[in-house]
Design a protein around this motif. Structure first.
Motif, PDB file in Angstrom:
ATOM      1  N   GLY A  60       0.828  -1.204   0.000  1.00  0.00           N
ATOM      2  CA  GLY A  60       0.000   0.000   0.000  1.00  0.00           C
ATOM      3  C   GLY A  60       0.859   1.249   0.000  1.00  0.00           C
ATOM      4  N   THR A  61       1.944   1.215   0.737  1.00  0.00           N
ATOM      5  CA  THR A  61       2.839   2.372   0.786  1.00  0.00           C
ATOM      6  C   THR A  61       3.384   2.670  -0.607  1.00  0.00           C
ATOM      7  N   ASN A  64       0.643   4.186  -2.785  1.00  0.00           N
ATOM      8  CA  ASN A  64       0.417   5.612  -2.498  1.00  0.00           C
ATOM      9  C   ASN A  64       1.543   6.461  -3.071  1.00  0.00           C
ATOM     10  N   HIS A  85      -2.213   8.071   6.878  1.00  0.00           N
ATOM     11  CA  HIS A  85      -1.090   7.130   6.757  1.00  0.00           C
ATOM     12  C   HIS A  85       0.035   7.749   5.948  1.00  0.00           C
TER      13      HIS A  85
END
Ligand code: PLP
Length: 343
Positions: A60-61, A64, A85
């Motif tokens: 997910g990082t 993004n 986040h």
């Protein structure tokens, strides 16, 4: 002692069916674009979110960060929530790898309002950075798994379209928002230009996120993914887990939500603990132990000694996340541990 691990929904392990699906995957070299299973997962996710194209990424990082790099130029500014986040937990990657500057807003419950965003949009002025992107998060992790109210999202979207500022949605747990409200994933994504969803959280996969958006955006993102070292070869073995999860593990998130509510009610009944029950909308339960005289680290150790693992979420705040590897009996036991530690 059997451990009940409620630290995060990322701790889940693939079940037999998922492992079998992974073993049977048809694969190819995805950097060349010829892994059929990756292509199928990208297409299925893009369709669910109502976008033309998708891109499979390891985390997910990275999804993004690849999105941010595909939206902004060095020196641009990104408006986002202070508790998001991307702002708190991604090691300032947007500054390091994309040369972006953050402008953090204190959104109510993690959700910046249209007037708050409008007040931060930079005028055309050679002294100031260009406001190039707004990032939103749904559900919001640090706010306790809260769901972005659709009316508010519509207002933010209308403002950003008028100002020609794209919106990226961190939808690591957009599945949970959709299951909790009955609003389709695309009902949220249509108000955003790009969105990413995670397969490695409530859906139970070992690895993987998909970023979706317009075709030209995804082409730029494919190039960024390579720059980040995230181009994988026979990634279809991992994408197969995602396809399996789409069929079996989305609707069942309602069970996690019901268990989170039960756990929250148990916590609310313990006099020394404080919890905002209205914030428990999906699978995350955040509570405060300040009045017990313990800080969160002491409280964590006491719970762990009795077989319950939670996460620290501030000096006196603790987080429990329900997920597909903890059933009703586990939640019962978690409640017993909490009652005995905090009585
Ligand atoms: C809201 C949110 N966005 C992004 C991420 C990053 O995902 P990953 O751990 O796969 O990098 C997380 C992880 O917990 C998250 O909660």
């Amino acid at each position: 002692m059997k451990i009940i691990d409620l630290r995060s929904d990322t701790v889940t392990k693939p079940d037999r069916g998922m492992l079998d699906a992974m073993m049977r995957a048809e694969v190819g070299d995805d950097v060349w674009g010829d892994d059929p299973t990756v292509n199928a997962l990208q297409a299925a996710t893009a369709k669910l979110l109502g976008k033309p194209a998708g891109l499979f990424l390891p985390s997910g990082t990275m999804a993004n960060q690849v999105a941010i790099q595909s939206h902004v130029a060095p020196g641009d500014e990104v408006i986002l929530d202070r508790e998001s986040h991307i702002f708190r937990y991604e090691v300032a990657a947007a500054a390091v790898v994309s040369g972006a500057q953050f402008n953090a807003i204190d959104g109510a419950g993690g959700f910046p309002s249209a007037p708050q965003i409008e007040s931060q949009i930079r005028p055309a002025d050679i002294h100031q950075p260009r406001t190039a992107l707004v990032c939103l998060e749904n559900t919001h992790n640090r706010a306790g798994g809260t769901v972005f109210p659709l009316d508010e999202l519509r207002k933010v979207s209308a403002l950003c379209r008028k100002q020609r500022i794209p919106i990226h949605l961190d939808g690591a747990r957009l599945w949970n928002a959709s299951v909790a409200t009955g609003i389709p994933l695309a009902g949220y994504a249509r108000h955003c230009d790009s969105a990413m969803v995670c397969f490695s959280k409530g859906l139970g996969c070992p690895v993987g996120s998909v970023l979706v958006g317009p075709k030209d955006f995804i082409e730029r993102a494919r190039r960024s993914r390579k720059l980040f070292g995230g181009g994988m070869r026979q990634a279809g073995y991992l994408a197969a887990a995602g396809l399996y999860a789409l069929k079996r593990n989305v609707n069942r998130l309602a069970e996690d939500h019901a268990r989170a509510t039960r756990l929250a009610e148990t916590i609310a009944a313990i006099p020394a603990l404080d919890i905002d029950l209205a914030a428990v909308q999906t699978n995350i339960v955040i509570f405060d132990c300040a009045r017990t005289g313990m800080d969160s680290e002491q409280a964590l150790r006491k719970c762990a000694a009795r077989g319950l693992w939670l996460a620290s979420f501030g000096r006196t705040r603790l987080r429990a996340v329900t997920h597909l590897d903890v059933g009703d009996a586990g939640i019962e036991r978690a409640g017993k541990v909490l009652r005995s530690v905090f009585r």
